[in-house]
Write an enzyme that holds these catalytic residues in place. Structure first.
Site, short mmCIF file in Angstrom:
data_model
loop_
_atom_site.label_atom_id
_atom_site.label_comp_id
_atom_site.label_asym_id
_atom_site.label_seq_id
_atom_site.Cartn_x
_atom_site.Cartn_y
_atom_site.Cartn_z
N GLY A 26 0.78 -1.24 0.00
CA GLY A 26 0.00 0.00 0.00
C GLY A 26 0.81 1.28 0.00
O GLY A 26 0.33 2.31 0.48
N HIS A 123 -0.05 1.65 -13.47
CA HIS A 123 0.71 0.47 -13.91
C HIS A 123 2.17 0.91 -14.02
O HIS A 123 2.46 1.97 -14.59
CB HIS A 123 0.19 -0.03 -15.26
CG HIS A 123 0.92 -1.25 -15.73
ND1 HIS A 123 0.71 -2.50 -15.18
CD2 HIS A 123 1.89 -1.41 -16.67
CE1 HIS A 123 1.51 -3.37 -15.77
NE2 HIS A 123 2.23 -2.73 -16.67
#
Ligand code: GRF
Length: 224
Positions: A26, A123
């Site tokens: 995270g 990405h």
């Protein structure tokens, strides 16, 4: 394609509700949450939803007082049933933006369609190059001298969709996957908050071809 509506002045800006979906440590979530608070975005993180109960980012979010939901994808017989549970958790938070931040599950078309135009992903490659898994390995094998990250709106095709912003980093001789990933990740931590703030503030438009324009003329490319 719709994007959040621009507001006329910061003080009258409606507060945007952000749901962040994670699967692991995270670090992008942390960068987003910290930028949102530090820069006083007209937004709040209303849910952090993880596809694994042991996702590191979940404990961080809970300690910070953010609402968290853990869904264990292994408890669901198939992708469709997991995505249905995921959509229920997302909908319960009533988000304006659904942010994939290291969410390592392929989403069904039904899920993607449900949130189309407000579903965002990062990405770690310069899309459309090197989509999918082991993206840094793909980049190193191709011998590229530039790598980077892409923030894009999510469409049914994996790691495609309108590009909101990109960051570039050099590839150094002798880089291995870990070294390149670490350099790209640092760029991601600047790129994702920048792009999300634009979306929150309605400062981008998307044309019929899926080309995204930053409405203040800010560069949609970070060079690190
Ligand atoms: C990031 O590199 C992201 O681009 C990719 O997975 C990684 C997640 O890292 N999709 P983190 O969980 O945000 O630290």
């Amino acid at each position: 394609m719709s994007v959040p509506v621009p507001s006329s002045s910061p003080s009258s800006a409606p507060r945007r509700r952000i749901a962040v979906l994670i699967s692991g440590r995270g670090s992008n979530l942390m960068a987003i949450a910290e930028a949102c608070a530090r820069e006083a975005w007209p937004a709040e993180i209303v849910a952090v939803i993880a596809s694994r109960p042991d996702a590191g980012g979940l404990a961080w979010a809970a300690a910070r007082g953010l609402p968290t939901v853990a869904l264990d994808h292994r408890q669901y017989p198939d992708r469709a049933s997991f995505d249905a549970a995921l959509a229920a958790a997302v909908d319960a938070a009533r988000p304006d933006l659904v942010v994939l931040a290291g969410f390592m599950r392929i989403l069904t078309e039904a899920f993607v369609q449900r949130y189309e135009g407000r579903l965002v992903n990062i990405h770690p490659s310069l899309l459309p190059a090197f989509p999918g898994l082991r993206t840094h390995r793909q980049a190193l094998d191709a011998g590229v001298k530039l790598a980077g990250a892409t923030v894009h709106l999510v469409t049914a095709r994996l790691d495609h969709g309108p590009i909101v912003a990109q960051a570039v980093v050099p590839v150094h001789a002798g880089d291995d996957e870990a070294a390149l990933a670490a350099r790209v990740l640092e760029a991601e931590h600047r790129l994702y908050p920048m792009a999300l703030r634009w979306l929150v503030e309605g400062r981008v438009s998307v044309d019929a071809q899926g080309c995204v324009t930053q409405l203040d003329g800010q560069a949609q490319l970070l060079i690190t």
